[in-house]
Design a protein around this motif. Structure first.
Motif, PDB file in Angstrom:
ATOM      1  N   SER A   1       0.825  -1.210   0.000  1.00  0.00           N
ATOM      2  CA  SER A   1       0.000   0.000   0.000  1.00  0.00           C
ATOM      3  C   SER A   1       0.861   1.264   0.000  1.00  0.00           C
ATOM      4  O   SER A   1       0.509   2.267  -0.624  1.00  0.00           O
ATOM      5  CB  SER A   1      -0.933  -0.003   1.206  1.00  0.00           C
ATOM      6  OG  SER A   1      -1.750  -1.140   1.195  1.00  0.00           O
ATOM      7  N   SER A   2       2.002   1.228   0.695  1.00  0.00           N
ATOM      8  CA  SER A   2       2.905   2.388   0.711  1.00  0.00           C
ATOM      9  C   SER A   2       3.447   2.667  -0.686  1.00  0.00           C
ATOM     10  O   SER A   2       3.593   3.824  -1.090  1.00  0.00           O
ATOM     11  CB  SER A   2       4.066   2.140   1.673  1.00  0.00           C
ATOM     12  OG  SER A   2       3.589   1.992   2.997  1.00  0.00           O
ATOM     13  N   ALA A   3       3.719   1.591  -1.428  1.00  0.00           N
ATOM     14  CA  ALA A   3       4.170   1.774  -2.807  1.00  0.00           C
ATOM     15  C   ALA A   3       3.079   2.410  -3.661  1.00  0.00           C
ATOM     16  O   ALA A   3       3.334   3.325  -4.446  1.00  0.00           O
ATOM     17  CB  ALA A   3       4.600   0.433  -3.398  1.00  0.00           C
ATOM     18  N   LEU A   4       1.831   1.941  -3.477  1.00  0.00           N
ATOM     19  CA  LEU A   4       0.713   2.535  -4.221  1.00  0.00           C
ATOM     20  C   LEU A   4       0.490   3.996  -3.840  1.00  0.00           C
ATOM     21  O   LEU A   4       0.076   4.811  -4.664  1.00  0.00           O
ATOM     22  CB  LEU A   4      -0.567   1.740  -3.970  1.00  0.00           C
ATOM     23  CG  LEU A   4      -0.700   0.382  -4.651  1.00  0.00           C
ATOM     24  CD1 LEU A   4      -2.021  -0.263  -4.275  1.00  0.00           C
ATOM     25  CD2 LEU A   4      -0.586   0.518  -6.160  1.00  0.00           C
ATOM     26  N   LEU A   5       0.774   4.333  -2.584  1.00  0.00           N
ATOM     27  CA  LEU A   5       0.548   5.696  -2.103  1.00  0.00           C
ATOM     28  C   LEU A   5       1.468   6.711  -2.789  1.00  0.00           C
ATOM     29  O   LEU A   5       1.209   7.914  -2.758  1.00  0.00           O
ATOM     30  CB  LEU A   5       0.764   5.739  -0.587  1.00  0.00           C
ATOM     31  CG  LEU A   5       0.108   6.892   0.186  1.00  0.00           C
ATOM     32  CD1 LEU A   5      -1.398   6.850   0.024  1.00  0.00           C
ATOM     33  CD2 LEU A   5       0.492   6.829   1.662  1.00  0.00           C
ATOM     34  N   ILE A   6       2.537   6.224  -3.420  1.00  0.00           N
ATOM     35  CA  ILE A   6       3.433   7.115  -4.159  1.00  0.00           C
ATOM     36  C   ILE A   6       2.672   7.861  -5.252  1.00  0.00           C
ATOM     37  O   ILE A   6       2.939   9.034  -5.523  1.00  0.00           O
ATOM     38  CB  ILE A   6       4.607   6.313  -4.770  1.00  0.00           C
ATOM     39  CG1 ILE A   6       5.483   5.736  -3.671  1.00  0.00           C
ATOM     40  CG2 ILE A   6       5.444   7.184  -5.702  1.00  0.00           C
ATOM     41  CD1 ILE A   6       6.543   4.774  -4.165  1.00  0.00           C
ATOM     42  N   ILE A   7       1.701   7.188  -5.858  1.00  0.00           N
ATOM     43  CA  ILE A   7       0.983   7.791  -6.997  1.00  0.00           C
ATOM     44  C   ILE A   7       0.252   9.066  -6.590  1.00  0.00           C
ATOM     45  O   ILE A   7       0.527  10.145  -7.149  1.00  0.00           O
ATOM     46  CB  ILE A   7       0.014   6.766  -7.632  1.00  0.00           C
ATOM     47  CG1 ILE A   7       0.807   5.590  -8.207  1.00  0.00           C
ATOM     48  CG2 ILE A   7      -0.819   7.427  -8.719  1.00  0.00           C
ATOM     49  CD1 ILE A   7      -0.072   4.477  -8.747  1.00  0.00           C
ATOM     50  N   PRO A   8      -0.673   9.020  -5.609  1.00  0.00           N
ATOM     51  CA  PRO A   8      -1.354  10.278  -5.251  1.00  0.00           C
ATOM     52  C   PRO A   8      -0.432  11.277  -4.552  1.00  0.00           C
ATOM     53  O   PRO A   8      -0.596  12.487  -4.717  1.00  0.00           O
ATOM     54  CB  PRO A   8      -2.484   9.833  -4.324  1.00  0.00           C
ATOM     55  CG  PRO A   8      -2.029   8.535  -3.755  1.00  0.00           C
ATOM     56  CD  PRO A   8      -1.237   7.884  -4.844  1.00  0.00           C
ATOM     57  N   ALA A   9       0.552  10.777  -3.775  1.00  0.00           N
ATOM     58  CA  ALA A   9       1.436  11.692  -3.046  1.00  0.00           C
ATOM     59  C   ALA A   9       2.256  12.542  -4.006  1.00  0.00           C
ATOM     60  O   ALA A   9       2.431  13.751  -3.802  1.00  0.00           O
ATOM     61  CB  ALA A   9       2.351  10.907  -2.111  1.00  0.00           C
ATOM     62  N   CYS A  10       2.760  11.932  -5.078  1.00  0.00           N
ATOM     63  CA  CYS A  10       3.548  12.693  -6.051  1.00  0.00           C
ATOM     64  C   CYS A  10       2.661  13.544  -6.962  1.00  0.00           C
ATOM     65  O   CYS A  10       3.102  14.574  -7.481  1.00  0.00           O
ATOM     66  CB  CYS A  10       4.400  11.738  -6.892  1.00  0.00           C
ATOM     67  SG  CYS A  10       5.710  10.932  -5.943  1.00  0.00           S
ATOM     68  N   ALA A  11       1.403  13.103  -7.155  1.00  0.00           N
ATOM     69  CA  ALA A  11       0.483  13.880  -7.989  1.00  0.00           C
ATOM     70  C   ALA A  11       0.129  15.220  -7.361  1.00  0.00           C
ATOM     71  O   ALA A  11      -0.320  16.139  -8.064  1.00  0.00           O
ATOM     72  CB  ALA A  11      -0.785  13.076  -8.252  1.00  0.00           C
TER      73      ALA A  11
ATOM     74  N   ILE B   1      -4.206  16.717   2.463  1.00  0.00           N
ATOM     75  CA  ILE B   1      -5.058  16.168   3.536  1.00  0.00           C
ATOM     76  C   ILE B   1      -5.650  14.826   3.107  1.00  0.00           C
ATOM     77  O   ILE B   1      -5.707  13.867   3.883  1.00  0.00           O
ATOM     78  CB  ILE B   1      -6.175  17.170   3.895  1.00  0.00           C
ATOM     79  CG1 ILE B   1      -5.564  18.440   4.518  1.00  0.00           C
ATOM     80  CG2 ILE B   1      -7.194  16.538   4.836  1.00  0.00           C
ATOM     81  CD1 ILE B   1      -6.563  19.562   4.726  1.00  0.00           C
ATOM     82  N   PHE B   2      -6.061  14.763   1.849  1.00  0.00           N
ATOM     83  CA  PHE B   2      -6.657  13.519   1.346  1.00  0.00           C
ATOM     84  C   PHE B   2      -5.634  12.379   1.357  1.00  0.00           C
ATOM     85  O   PHE B   2      -5.965  11.245   1.746  1.00  0.00           O
ATOM     86  CB  PHE B   2      -7.174  13.740  -0.071  1.00  0.00           C
ATOM     87  CG  PHE B   2      -7.765  12.510  -0.687  1.00  0.00           C
ATOM     88  CD1 PHE B   2      -9.036  12.085  -0.337  1.00  0.00           C
ATOM     89  CD2 PHE B   2      -7.049  11.766  -1.609  1.00  0.00           C
ATOM     90  CE1 PHE B   2      -9.583  10.935  -0.894  1.00  0.00           C
ATOM     91  CE2 PHE B   2      -7.585  10.621  -2.164  1.00  0.00           C
ATOM     92  CZ  PHE B   2      -8.855  10.210  -1.808  1.00  0.00           C
ATOM     93  N   VAL B   3      -4.399  12.647   0.942  1.00  0.00           N
ATOM     94  CA  VAL B   3      -3.371  11.602   0.924  1.00  0.00           C
ATOM     95  C   VAL B   3      -3.074  11.122   2.342  1.00  0.00           C
ATOM     96  O   VAL B   3      -2.889   9.915   2.585  1.00  0.00           O
ATOM     97  CB  VAL B   3      -2.098  12.118   0.232  1.00  0.00           C
ATOM     98  CG1 VAL B   3      -0.929  11.153   0.434  1.00  0.00           C
ATOM     99  CG2 VAL B   3      -2.345  12.312  -1.264  1.00  0.00           C
ATOM    100  N   ILE B   4      -3.032  12.045   3.288  1.00  0.00           N
ATOM    101  CA  ILE B   4      -2.827  11.646   4.693  1.00  0.00           C
ATOM    102  C   ILE B   4      -3.969  10.748   5.162  1.00  0.00           C
ATOM    103  O   ILE B   4      -3.761   9.736   5.846  1.00  0.00           O
ATOM    104  CB  ILE B   4      -2.702  12.896   5.586  1.00  0.00           C
ATOM    105  CG1 ILE B   4      -1.401  13.656   5.248  1.00  0.00           C
ATOM    106  CG2 ILE B   4      -2.724  12.504   7.066  1.00  0.00           C
ATOM    107  CD1 ILE B   4      -1.294  15.004   5.932  1.00  0.00           C
ATOM    108  N   ALA B   5      -5.193  11.108   4.770  1.00  0.00           N
ATOM    109  CA  ALA B   5      -6.358  10.295   5.150  1.00  0.00           C
ATOM    110  C   ALA B   5      -6.275   8.903   4.533  1.00  0.00           C
ATOM    111  O   ALA B   5      -6.587   7.893   5.187  1.00  0.00           O
ATOM    112  CB  ALA B   5      -7.645  10.989   4.706  1.00  0.00           C
ATOM    113  N   VAL B   6      -5.839   8.843   3.279  1.00  0.00           N
ATOM    114  CA  VAL B   6      -5.696   7.536   2.618  1.00  0.00           C
ATOM    115  C   VAL B   6      -4.633   6.706   3.318  1.00  0.00           C
ATOM    116  O   VAL B   6      -4.783   5.493   3.510  1.00  0.00           O
ATOM    117  CB  VAL B   6      -5.355   7.721   1.125  1.00  0.00           C
ATOM    118  CG1 VAL B   6      -4.964   6.393   0.490  1.00  0.00           C
ATOM    119  CG2 VAL B   6      -6.537   8.322   0.384  1.00  0.00           C
TER     120      VAL B   6
END
Length: 414
Positions: A343-353, A368-373
Motif C-alpha cells: 500500500s505504501s508503494a501505491l501511495l506514491i501515486i497520489p502523493a507525487c500527484a 489532507i486527502f493523501v494523509i487520510a488515505v
C-alpha cells in the motif's frame, strides 16, 4: 504615444528588465501621465516578475480605462494565461483579436492558449493566421512548430522548425522546438544538442529545461520506452486515448468471461492484468523515480524545478518506508506488514500527484486527502478480514482517482 515614461519602459521591457520598466511606469502614474497602454504594459512587467495579483489588477484597469484598446485585452489575456486561467485567457485574447484582427502577437497568444488547452488543430490555425499577417513572426513560427509536433506531423514540424531557425537563428524557443522534434523522432543525442543551445541563449527557458531533463532521462532504456509511449499518446486525440482504454477493459472482460465459463483460472488474463497494473504504476511514478536519479546527475540536478525536487523527496520517503516494511515482513512474516508495504508503494501515486496541481487550496486538499488515505491503509492492515482490507484499498484507489481528476479539472476551468 509621447509619454516619456512609457517609451523608456518599452525599451526596458524589450531588454527583459521588467523591474526597471515597472518602476518607470509607476513613476509616470504618479505624475498622472499613465493611460491604458501604460497600465497594460505594467501588467506585463508585473506578471513577468511574479506579482500576479497586482498584474491582474493593472490589466483590468487598462481594460476599464479603454475597453476598445486591444493591448489592454491582450495584457489581461496574458495575465490569465500565466495564472492558469485558460478559459478566461482565451476569451480576452479573442476580444483583442476582434478589436485588432491583424495583430500577430494576439494571434500567437491565442495559439499558445489553445495549445495549453490541448487543442493543437485550433492552435495551428491561429498560428498560421498570425503568419499570414507577418511571415517572420517568431512567436507564430514557434507555435506552428509546437502544434505540428503535438499532432504528430513530424516531417512538417521538422520543416517548420528549420524555417523558424532560418528566420531567427538566435531564438532560444526555436532551438528548444527543434530539440522536441528530435525527441519525437527518437533522436536523443541530437535533442540534447538543441536543448543545450537553447539554454545557452536563454538559461531560464522552461520549455528547454524540461526538454533537456527529458532527454537526459531518455538515456536509460526503461524511461526511453515509457517516453515513446507518452509521446505517442500525446499525439492522439482525447477520443482515441479513451477508445484505447475502453478497448482494453472490454478485452479483459472477455478474457475473464472465458475463464469463468471454463471454471478455471485464466492465466493469460492474470498475466495481462498484472503487467497492465505494473505499467500503470510505472507510468504514474517514473518521473519522480528518475528525478531522484537526476538529483545526483552533474547536469540534471540544475534542471529540476522545486516541485520536482519535492515530488522526488516524497517518493524516496515512501520507497524507503515500503522497503523497510517489506524487509521486516520477510523476517517477521506477518501478512499485515506485506499489506502495508504494498500500500505504501501505491501511495506514491497520489502523493507525487500533489505537486502537479497548482499551488493553493488544491494542494492543501490533496495533501489532507493523501494523509487520510495513508491512515486508511494502516486501518485496512489491521482488519481481520483480508477481503475487507483489499476492498478498502480498492475504494481508496477509485476515490483517489476521482478526487485528483476533480482538482485538475477545476484548475483548468478557472
Amino acid at each position: 504615444m509621447s509619454n516619456q515614461y512609457y517609451q523608456r519602459a518599452q525599451v526596458l521591457y524589450q531588454q527583459h528588465r521588467f523591474s526597471q520598466a515597472a518602476q518607470e511606469l509607476r513613476a509616470g502614474s504618479l505624475e498622472s501621465t499613465a493611460d491604458a497602454n501604460s497600465y497594460a504594459l505594467l501588467a506585463l512587467c508585473l506578471v513577468n516578475i511574479g506579482e500576479l495579483e497586482e498584474a491582474e489588477s493593472e490589466a483590468r484597469r487598462a481594460v476599464i480605462h479603454s475597453p476598445g484598446n486591444p493591448f489592454g485585452h491582450y495584457a489581461l489575456s496574458f495575465v490569465y494565461f500565466r495564472c492558469g486561467q485558460l478559459r478566461n485567457a482565451e476569451l480576452s485574447a479573442r476580444e483583442a483579436i476582434r478589436l485588432s484582427p491583424a495583430g500577430p502577437d494576439y494571434l500567437a497568444l491565442l495559439a499558445n492558449i489553445q495549445l495549453s488547452r490541448d487543442h493543437p488543430k485550433e492552435a495551428l490555425e491561429s498560428a498560421e493566421q498570425g503568419l499570414a499577417v507577418d511571415p517572420d513572426h517568431a512567436g507564430s513560427l514557434n507555435l506552428r512548430t509546437m502544434a505540428l509536433i503535438k499532432m504528430g506531423r513530424k516531417e512538417e514540424a521538422a520543416s517548420a522548425v528549420q524555417g523558424a531557425l532560418s528566420a531567427h537563428p538566435n531564438d532560444a524557443l526555436a532551438h528548444a522546438n527543434q530539440g522536441w522534434a528530435w525527441l519525437h523522432q527518437g533522436k536523443y543525442r541530437e535533442s540534447l544538442a538543441s536543448f543545450r543551445e537553447a539554454l545557452r541563449v536563454d538559461p531560464d527557458l522552461q520549455w528547454a529545461r524540461q526538454g533537456m531533463l527529458t532527454a537526459l532521462k531518455a538515456r536509460y532504456p526503461i524511461y526511453r520506452w515509457m517516453l515513446a509511449y507518452f509521446l505517442l499518446m500525446g499525439r492522439l486525440s482525447r477520443r482515441m486515448r479513451w477508445a484505447i482504454v475502453i478497448g482494453f477493459v472490454v478485452a479483459m472482460q472477455l478474457l475473464n468471461a472465458t475463464g469463468q465459463a471454463s471454471k478455471q483460472v485464466h492465466l493469460p488474463a492474470m498475466v495481462i492484468v498484472a503487467a497492465y497494473g505494473a505499467f500503470v504504476f510505472l507510468s504514474w511514478t517514473i518521473d519522480p523515480f528518475f528525478n531522484l536519479l537526476m538529483r545526483v546527475s552533474p547536469y540534471g540536478r540544475y534542471l529540476l524545478t522545486p516541485d520536482q525536487r519535492r515530488s522526488s523527496t516524497v517518493a524516496a520517503c515512501l520507497i524507503a518506508a515500503a522497503v523497510t516494511v517489506a524487509t521486516a515482513a520477510i523476517f517477521l512474516r506477518p501478512a499485515e506488514l506485506i499489506f502495508i508495504a504494498f500500500s505504501s508503494a501505491l501511495l506514491i501515486i497520489p502523493a507525487c500527484a500533489i505537486f502537479r496541481l497548482p499551488k493553493g487550496w488544491r494542494r492543501v486538499v490533496a495533501g489532507i486527502f493523501v494523509i487520510a488515505v495513508g491512515a486508511m491503509v494502516i486501518g485496512a492492515a489491521v482488519v481481520p478480514d483480508v477481503d475487507a482490507g483489499v476492498e478498502i484499498i480498492l475504494v481508496s484507489v477509485v476515490v483517489s482517482t476521482w478526487v485528483f481528476r476533480f482538482l485538475n479539472s477545476s484548475a483548468r476551468r478557472k
